[in-house]
Design an enzyme around this catalytic site. Structure first.
Site, mmCIF file in Angstrom:
data_model
loop_
_atom_site.group_PDB
_atom_site.id
_atom_site.type_symbol
_atom_site.label_atom_id
_atom_site.label_comp_id
_atom_site.label_asym_id
_atom_site.label_seq_id
_atom_site.Cartn_x
_atom_site.Cartn_y
_atom_site.Cartn_z
ATOM 1 N N SER A 1 23.853 5.514 56.102
ATOM 2 C CA SER A 1 22.933 6.262 56.960
ATOM 3 C C SER A 1 23.293 7.743 56.969
ATOM 4 C CB SER A 1 22.980 5.730 58.398
ATOM 5 O OG SER A 1 22.428 4.438 58.493
ATOM 6 N N SER B 1 14.297 4.787 58.396
ATOM 7 C CA SER B 1 15.080 4.486 59.601
ATOM 8 C C SER B 1 16.543 4.868 59.403
ATOM 9 C CB SER B 1 14.971 2.998 59.935
ATOM 10 O OG SER B 1 15.600 2.195 58.949
ATOM 11 N N SER B 2 17.017 4.868 58.152
ATOM 12 C CA SER B 2 18.426 5.186 57.865
ATOM 13 C C SER B 2 18.737 6.662 58.000
ATOM 14 C CB SER B 2 18.780 4.741 56.443
ATOM 15 O OG SER B 2 18.557 3.376 56.260
ATOM 16 N N SER C 1 16.710 8.875 60.129
ATOM 17 C CA SER C 1 16.037 9.448 61.300
ATOM 18 C C SER C 1 16.913 9.193 62.527
ATOM 19 C CB SER C 1 14.649 8.815 61.463
ATOM 20 O OG SER C 1 13.907 9.489 62.449
ATOM 21 N N CYS D 1 24.404 2.573 66.124
ATOM 22 C CA CYS D 1 24.321 2.619 64.670
ATOM 23 C C CYS D 1 25.712 2.359 64.114
ATOM 24 C CB CYS D 1 23.799 3.961 64.164
ATOM 25 S SG CYS D 1 23.805 4.068 62.350
ATOM 26 N N LYS E 1 16.999 -6.493 65.727
ATOM 27 C CA LYS E 1 16.713 -6.513 64.310
ATOM 28 C C LYS E 1 16.238 -7.914 63.930
ATOM 29 C CE LYS E 1 18.340 -2.331 63.853
ATOM 30 N NZ LYS E 1 17.388 -1.197 63.851
ATOM 31 N N SER F 1 14.699 -2.811 59.569
ATOM 32 C CA SER F 1 15.040 -1.824 60.593
ATOM 33 C C SER F 1 13.853 -0.908 60.812
ATOM 34 C CB SER F 1 16.257 -1.005 60.162
ATOM 35 O OG SER F 1 16.563 -0.011 61.123
ATOM 36 N N HIS G 1 15.468 -2.751 55.049
ATOM 37 C CA HIS G 1 16.532 -1.768 54.851
ATOM 38 C C HIS G 1 16.976 -1.763 53.395
ATOM 39 C CE1 HIS G 1 20.436 0.275 55.483
ATOM 40 N NE2 HIS G 1 19.896 0.731 56.596
ATOM 41 N N MET H 1 22.235 -2.400 57.712
ATOM 42 C CA MET H 1 22.659 -1.648 58.879
ATOM 43 C C MET H 1 24.067 -2.106 59.270
ATOM 44 S SD MET H 1 19.406 -2.934 58.849
ATOM 45 C CE MET H 1 19.058 -4.051 60.202
ATOM 46 N N GLY H 2 24.912 -1.156 59.686
ATOM 47 C CA GLY H 2 26.278 -1.518 60.039
ATOM 48 C C GLY H 2 26.345 -2.486 61.204
#
Length: 396
Positions: A19, A66-67, A69, A104, A278, A309, A314, A318-319
């Protein structure tokens, strides 16, 4: 007609994991934005370039996904047991709101390095060479994250040979531990079940029910079986994001999962809570070619996971969803655990659109309730640009 000039705000543009986001120190924000509320939200949206009906964020720092923003606000921690307080804001791309409902996980890896480089960690604790442990209080969900930040010659070391699928270039490894990662104060399994029959409209899936694992770890996540939706788990972004019907179906699943988890009272509320939960689909290992052209072989992974996401598949993982995967995999009988072959395990390697990732978690059953002691993964982080962002002075 006179126009209000631009103002400039000290900021750092950082990559954390897969991200990117704009990082601020709380004290550097204009006074009106130093407290939660409309002024802060409007300022962050203008920085990122939202809301943008073109969905490109050309007039801001966002990258139209999304990654990318994302915004982060950091300050010295109010807790003597932590170094820094970390607040995360997920900025919607085409709508006028900032979602503060979750963390995040990817940018968590950048919080430690930023805190060290910006004087938020006691200098006496920073070695000339070695590693400094940065204890982070994640304000959104009220949890502790611990970053191991490498130090060389008294400065954060950003370069290295650690490779992370979904990130083109290698960098220094930053191990991240999420302590007791159940989101908020609720149970890991809000319904009390490892697997639920999730009721959805009949046009979403034949019969109107889906097997689902609803878990509150890292970030609230709705896991479903890929096969029940007609997928293999090897899909790449274009297979989902180019299919408006598929995206609508996943959003419906997410909304009904949110109601089942008690996050919202009615599916209509899901539109104003895009960051959580999610939704992800899982499958047993299979071979596929990742988005970078890398061949992922079934013997190199334990399962396949694809996650959405902010309404889109994605590009990697996501982490926080990786924490949810690790946590669910550690508990026998969840859909994630079963996709990985079942049995007791404290780590899994899962395949995602960009490649694979290994994550670990320790789970224990205490007085009839599952507890995740911690979930761990390695990420990397790097400063991309630092200085000032500029926005029109009447933006907030």
């Amino acid at each position: 007609m006179a126009h209000v000039p631009q103002i400039r705000i000290p900021a750092t543009y950082m990559r954390g994991g897969t991200s990117k986001g704009v990082f601020f120190r709380l004290v550097d924000l204009p006074e009106a934005a130093q407290v939660p509320g409309e002024a802060r939200d409007r300022l962050l949206m203008r920085v990122i370039g939202s809301p943008d009906p073109y969905q490109k964020q050309i007039d801001g720092m966002g990258g139209a996904t999304s990654s990318t923003s994302k915004t982060v606000i950091l300050s010295r921690s109010k807790s003597p047991d932590h170094d820094v307080d970390y607040l995360f804001g997920q900025v919607a791309i085409d709508k006028a709101f900032v979602d503060w409902s979750g963390n995040c996980g990817n940018l968590s890896a950048a919080v430690g390095p930023f805190a060290v480089a910006n004087g938020l960690v006691d200098p006496a604790r920073i070695p000339d060479n070695g590693v400094v442990e940065v204890r982070i209080w994640q304000v959104n969900i009220g949890k502790t994250i611990v970053c191991q930040v490498p130090i060389t010659d008294g400065q954060v070391q950003e370069t290295g040979d650690f490779e992370l699928d979904g990130v083109t270039f290698p960098a220094a490894e930053v191990p991240v531990a999420f302590k007791d990662p159940a989101d908020g104060e609720g149970a890991i399994f809000p319904t009390g079940n490892l697997v639920d029959d999730l009721e959805v409209p009949a046009d979403v899936v034949e019969g109107g029910t889906l097997k689902a694992t609803l878990i509150n770890a890292g970030i609230p996540t709705v896991f479903v079986n890929a096969a029940e939706l007609g997928y293999t788990g090897t899909e790449l972004q274009e297979a989902i994001n180019g299919d408006a019907e598929a995206l609508a179906r996943f959003e419906t699943i997410r909304a009904h999962g949110a109601v089942k988890m008690g996050l919202i009272k009615d599916v209509a509320e899901a539109a104003s809570r895009q960051h959580t939960p999610k939704v992800a689909f899982v499958a047993p290992p299979a071979s596929y070619t990742s988005s970078s052209g890398k061949e992922v072989k079934p013997e190199s992974i334990d399962l396949l996971v694809r996650a959405l996401s902010m309404g889109k598949l994605h590009h990697a993982m996501m982490g926080t969803a990786a924490v949810a995967i690790a946590s669910a995999a550690a508990i026998e009988g969840t859909l994630v655990n079963l996709a990985a072959g079942g049995g007791k395990r404290n780590a899994v390697t899962f395949g995602h659109p960009s490649g694979s990732l290994r994550v670990g978690a320790e789970a224990s059953l205490t007085e009839g309730r599952w507890v995740i002691d911690e979930a761990v993964m390695s990420r990397s982080a790097r400063v991309l640009m630092e200085g000032f962002v500029r926005i029109p002075g009447d933006s907030f």
